[in-house]
Design a protein around this motif. Structure first.
Motif, mmCIF file in Angstrom:
data_model
loop_
_atom_site.group_PDB
_atom_site.id
_atom_site.type_symbol
_atom_site.label_atom_id
_atom_site.label_comp_id
_atom_site.label_asym_id
_atom_site.label_seq_id
_atom_site.Cartn_x
_atom_site.Cartn_y
_atom_site.Cartn_z
ATOM 1 N N TRP A 36 7.088 -1.680 -1.255
ATOM 2 C CA TRP A 36 5.966 -1.922 -0.337
ATOM 3 C C TRP A 36 6.475 -1.748 1.094
ATOM 4 O O TRP A 36 7.553 -2.271 1.438
ATOM 5 N N VAL A 70 7.023 -9.796 -4.749
ATOM 6 C CA VAL A 70 6.679 -8.530 -5.388
ATOM 7 C C VAL A 70 6.862 -8.687 -6.899
ATOM 8 O O VAL A 70 7.802 -9.348 -7.355
ATOM 9 N N LEU A 81 1.855 -7.299 -4.640
ATOM 10 C CA LEU A 81 2.521 -7.991 -3.541
ATOM 11 C C LEU A 81 1.683 -9.231 -3.220
ATOM 12 O O LEU A 81 0.583 -9.115 -2.678
ATOM 13 N N CYS A 96 2.143 1.244 -0.846
ATOM 14 C CA CYS A 96 3.111 1.187 -1.931
ATOM 15 C C CYS A 96 3.729 2.570 -2.098
ATOM 16 O O CYS A 96 3.124 3.584 -1.729
#
Length: 120
Positions: A36, A70, A81, A96
């Motif tokens: 992320w 995560v 997330l 992402c």
């Protein structure tokens, strides 16, 4: 080719929570390391969190440690997330990304992003 679609962004007050999801196409999702990232207006994109292909290992930027988590579900081809205790400085577009080699080093595939706005 891998396609990534983020969802779950929105407007939240400081101290609130959001859960971002990233749905991935491809039969080999379980082999990918996933990450992320985020980009705030006028700033460069920065790393937020990453998770190994197995889900056994994860790492975080110092700025989100203890607040963000995560996770992934390889059966559903999804990565998540969880963001708690959000702060105005967390406001950004969140992306992402997938590393098909599984090392979490070279992210070759990116989603379109989802906006997270945290009001004070």
């Amino acid at each position: 080719q891998v396609q990534l679609v983020e969802s779950g962004g929105g407007l939240v007050q400081a101290g609130g929570s959001l859960r971002l999801s990233c749905a991935a196409s491809g039969r080999t999702f379980r082999n990918y390391a996933m990450g992320w990232f985020r980009q705030a207006p006028g700033k460069e994109r920065e790393f937020v969190a990453a998770i190994s292909w197995s889900g056994d290992n994860s790492n975080y930027a110092d700025s989100v440690k203890g607040r963000f988590t995560v996770s992934r579900d390889n059966a559903k081809n999804k990565v998540y997330l969880q963001m708690n205790n959000l702060k105005p400085e967390d406001t950004a577009v969140y992306y992402c990304a997938a590393d098909p080699l599984g090392a979490g080093v070279e992210y070759d595939y990116w989603g379109q992003g989802t906006q997270v706005t945290v009001s004070s």
